[in-house]
Design a protein around this motif. Sequence first.
Motif, PDB file in Angstrom:
ATOM      1  N   TYR A  83       0.892  -1.169   0.000  1.00  0.00           N
ATOM      2  CA  TYR A  83       0.000   0.000   0.000  1.00  0.00           C
ATOM      3  C   TYR A  83       0.925   1.212   0.000  1.00  0.00           C
ATOM      4  O   TYR A  83       1.372   1.666   1.036  1.00  0.00           O
ATOM      5  CB  TYR A  83      -0.880  -0.043   1.242  1.00  0.00           C
ATOM      6  N   THR A  84       1.225   1.742  -1.167  1.00  0.00           N
ATOM      7  CA  THR A  84       2.272   2.751  -1.301  1.00  0.00           C
ATOM      8  C   THR A  84       1.875   4.062  -0.630  1.00  0.00           C
ATOM      9  O   THR A  84       0.684   4.390  -0.530  1.00  0.00           O
ATOM     10  CB  THR A  84       2.566   3.028  -2.782  1.00  0.00           C
ATOM     11  N   PRO A  85       2.863   4.843  -0.167  1.00  0.00           N
ATOM     12  CA  PRO A  85       2.559   6.130   0.451  1.00  0.00           C
ATOM     13  C   PRO A  85       1.726   7.038  -0.454  1.00  0.00           C
ATOM     14  O   PRO A  85       0.808   7.720   0.019  1.00  0.00           O
ATOM     15  CB  PRO A  85       3.946   6.721   0.716  1.00  0.00           C
ATOM     16  N   GLU A  86       2.031   7.031  -1.745  1.00  0.00           N
ATOM     17  CA  GLU A  86       1.278   7.880  -2.675  1.00  0.00           C
ATOM     18  C   GLU A  86      -0.195   7.483  -2.712  1.00  0.00           C
ATOM     19  O   GLU A  86      -1.088   8.344  -2.746  1.00  0.00           O
ATOM     20  CB  GLU A  86       1.881   7.769  -4.082  1.00  0.00           C
ATOM     21  N   THR A  87      -0.454   6.178  -2.683  1.00  0.00           N
ATOM     22  CA  THR A  87      -1.837   5.705  -2.735  1.00  0.00           C
ATOM     23  C   THR A  87      -2.568   6.004  -1.435  1.00  0.00           C
ATOM     24  O   THR A  87      -3.752   6.359  -1.436  1.00  0.00           O
ATOM     25  CB  THR A  87      -1.872   4.202  -3.030  1.00  0.00           C
ATOM     26  N   VAL A  88      -1.873   5.857  -0.307  1.00  0.00           N
ATOM     27  CA  VAL A  88      -2.494   6.176   0.985  1.00  0.00           C
ATOM     28  C   VAL A  88      -2.940   7.637   1.009  1.00  0.00           C
ATOM     29  O   VAL A  88      -4.079   7.959   1.380  1.00  0.00           O
ATOM     30  CB  VAL A  88      -1.522   5.897   2.145  1.00  0.00           C
ATOM     31  N   ILE A  89      -2.050   8.534   0.610  1.00  0.00           N
ATOM     32  CA  ILE A  89      -2.376   9.963   0.607  1.00  0.00           C
ATOM     33  C   ILE A  89      -3.519  10.247  -0.352  1.00  0.00           C
ATOM     34  O   ILE A  89      -4.445  11.020  -0.050  1.00  0.00           O
ATOM     35  CB  ILE A  89      -1.122  10.790   0.254  1.00  0.00           C
ATOM     36  N   GLN A  90      -3.489   9.608  -1.502  1.00  0.00           N
ATOM     37  CA  GLN A  90      -4.578   9.767  -2.474  1.00  0.00           C
ATOM     38  C   GLN A  90      -5.910   9.297  -1.904  1.00  0.00           C
ATOM     39  O   GLN A  90      -6.959   9.932  -2.100  1.00  0.00           O
ATOM     40  CB  GLN A  90      -4.253   8.976  -3.741  1.00  0.00           C
ATOM     41  N   ASP A  91      -5.887   8.182  -1.165  1.00  0.00           N
ATOM     42  CA  ASP A  91      -7.118   7.628  -0.609  1.00  0.00           C
ATOM     43  C   ASP A  91      -7.708   8.492   0.497  1.00  0.00           C
ATOM     44  O   ASP A  91      -8.870   8.321   0.880  1.00  0.00           O
ATOM     45  CB  ASP A  91      -6.865   6.213  -0.081  1.00  0.00           C
ATOM     46  N   ILE A  92      -6.909   9.405   1.036  1.00  0.00           N
ATOM     47  CA  ILE A  92      -7.407  10.297   2.098  1.00  0.00           C
ATOM     48  C   ILE A  92      -7.412  11.733   1.580  1.00  0.00           C
ATOM     49  O   ILE A  92      -7.224  12.694   2.329  1.00  0.00           O
ATOM     50  CB  ILE A  92      -6.554  10.153   3.385  1.00  0.00           C
ATOM     51  N   SER A  93      -7.671  11.876   0.293  1.00  0.00           N
ATOM     52  CA  SER A  93      -7.675  13.206  -0.325  1.00  0.00           C
ATOM     53  C   SER A  93      -8.893  14.027   0.068  1.00  0.00           C
ATOM     54  O   SER A  93      -8.942  15.232  -0.174  1.00  0.00           O
ATOM     55  CB  SER A  93      -7.612  13.072  -1.849  1.00  0.00           C
ATOM     56  N   TRP A  94      -9.873  13.375   0.705  1.00  0.00           N
ATOM     57  CA  TRP A  94     -11.118  14.052   1.063  1.00  0.00           C
ATOM     58  C   TRP A  94     -10.974  14.981   2.273  1.00  0.00           C
ATOM     59  O   TRP A  94     -11.917  15.701   2.622  1.00  0.00           O
ATOM     60  CB  TRP A  94     -12.205  13.015   1.343  1.00  0.00           C
ATOM     61  N   THR A  95      -9.796  14.985   2.926  1.00  0.00           N
ATOM     62  CA  THR A  95      -9.605  15.867   4.076  1.00  0.00           C
ATOM     63  C   THR A  95      -8.135  16.225   4.208  1.00  0.00           C
ATOM     64  O   THR A  95      -7.254  15.476   3.764  1.00  0.00           O
ATOM     65  CB  THR A  95     -10.100  15.200   5.377  1.00  0.00           C
ATOM     66  N   ASP A  96      -7.871  17.369   4.833  1.00  0.00           N
ATOM     67  CA  ASP A  96      -6.487  17.776   5.087  1.00  0.00           C
ATOM     68  C   ASP A  96      -6.010  17.322   6.458  1.00  0.00           C
ATOM     69  O   ASP A  96      -4.808  17.116   6.662  1.00  0.00           O
ATOM     70  CB  ASP A  96      -6.367  19.301   4.995  1.00  0.00           C
ATOM     71  N   ILE A  97      -6.939  17.200   7.406  1.00  0.00           N
ATOM     72  CA  ILE A  97      -6.568  16.863   8.783  1.00  0.00           C
ATOM     73  C   ILE A  97      -6.965  15.423   9.064  1.00  0.00           C
ATOM     74  O   ILE A  97      -8.142  15.111   9.268  1.00  0.00           O
ATOM     75  CB  ILE A  97      -7.260  17.812   9.800  1.00  0.00           C
ATOM     76  N   HIS A  98      -5.995  14.541   9.060  1.00  0.00           N
ATOM     77  CA  HIS A  98      -6.240  13.119   9.269  1.00  0.00           C
ATOM     78  C   HIS A  98      -4.958  12.510   9.830  1.00  0.00           C
ATOM     79  O   HIS A  98      -3.868  12.737   9.286  1.00  0.00           O
ATOM     80  CB  HIS A  98      -6.614  12.450   7.947  1.00  0.00           C
ATOM     81  N   PRO A  99      -5.033  11.740  10.916  1.00  0.00           N
ATOM     82  CA  PRO A  99      -3.796  11.244  11.541  1.00  0.00           C
ATOM     83  C   PRO A  99      -2.945  10.371  10.626  1.00  0.00           C
ATOM     84  O   PRO A  99      -1.705  10.499  10.624  1.00  0.00           O
ATOM     85  CB  PRO A  99      -4.298  10.469  12.764  1.00  0.00           C
ATOM     86  N   ILE A 100      -3.565   9.480   9.859  1.00  0.00           N
ATOM     87  CA  ILE A 100      -2.773   8.616   8.985  1.00  0.00           C
ATOM     88  C   ILE A 100      -2.175   9.427   7.845  1.00  0.00           C
ATOM     89  O   ILE A 100      -0.987   9.276   7.496  1.00  0.00           O
ATOM     90  CB  ILE A 100      -3.621   7.447   8.452  1.00  0.00           C
ATOM     91  N   LYS A 101      -2.947  10.311   7.266  1.00  0.00           N
ATOM     92  CA  LYS A 101      -2.434  11.176   6.199  1.00  0.00           C
ATOM     93  C   LYS A 101      -1.289  12.035   6.708  1.00  0.00           C
ATOM     94  O   LYS A 101      -0.273  12.222   6.015  1.00  0.00           O
ATOM     95  CB  LYS A 101      -3.557  12.055   5.650  1.00  0.00           C
TER      96      LYS A 101
END
Length: 353
Positions: free
Chosen positions: A255-273
């Motif tokens: 689960y690549t870092p780029e994909t993780v960030i893309q999957d949480i694109s719906w918010t700016d404030i998120h602990p995993i992002k």
Amino acid sequence: MKKLKNIIGGKLVILLMLSSVFGIFSCTSVDDNEGGYTPPYTGVPLVIYDTDLGSSTDDLIALRMLYNYANEGRCKLLGVVVNREGEDCAAVADVMNTYYGYGYLPIGLERDGVKDPHVFINYKKLYEHTTPQGELMFKRTYSDYSKLPDGWKLYRQLLASQPDNSVSICSTGFISCIAQLLGSEPDEFSPLNGVELVRQKVKCLYLMAGVFTTSEEPDYNFLQAPLFAEEFFDLWPKDVDIVFSPMEVGNEIDYTPETVIQDISWTDIHPIKQVYMTYDCDTGQRMWDPLTVIQAVEGDALFTLSERGIVNLTEHCATVFTPSPTGNCRYQKPVTKAWFTTMLDKMRVIGKP
């Protein structure tokens, strides 16, 4: 007016009855069972998550999946035991729990575990991150982590209040808290010692550990805590199931870092992002830990498992499997590329809002 009161009263009674049946209003904590009451087992998986938060990010993905499973009514998360030493690691669990609306969950702290283990991705200070305005980015529920119970003690409290043979443990780090639980004595929570308490209450242990290939390769987590590992293998009841999720299975899920960030694109404030945007997470990280969660909640049908057998630990912390129809151990097997893709999709989709 009297008729209106009767109608309201009647509806309230019905609502309270529904609440008792379906859990409306309630976020059950360890205090809900004071007085010795043990709720009936409904068949919904009751899960304790045992994790070494603060180093690898697959722990975060697995915990996020548990929240979402719980939101869907597919499991009940009883608590989080953090098996990596340090209040910072417990604070990460608090940030995650609070962000996802599970701040009421009890957290167990490891105080006498693995000393100074290697840290792969050092996100333990996540709770100190601030916004551009200088405010804390993430809320927390607990104010004093020194008051958290030891992990093994929280295990005793949680297990004692659950129905017999009902609890699934997902262990995705060091085995220290479980070993300490097994070696524990009767206390205010249960007249049973640790081994007896596990035998009575635990349904299955889903353990991210082991290497089951042709060569005897040491397991990383066991190798970091050999004395705890030995105690675990000596004391774990032979009539309580263990399913190993070995290194070679999770190795195939990237689960690549780029994909993780893309999957949480719906918010700016998120602990995993925030972790993935702040720290170098391109370290060979693979999704080992979520496989324990998927099997604990969704069952065996999705997995190709070994036959039953017995697992022994060598002096070099390698895991050796011996087939036996009466054995309590099985392990997940790597299968097709399509299966790995399916597992990764589960980790991605189930984490979305």
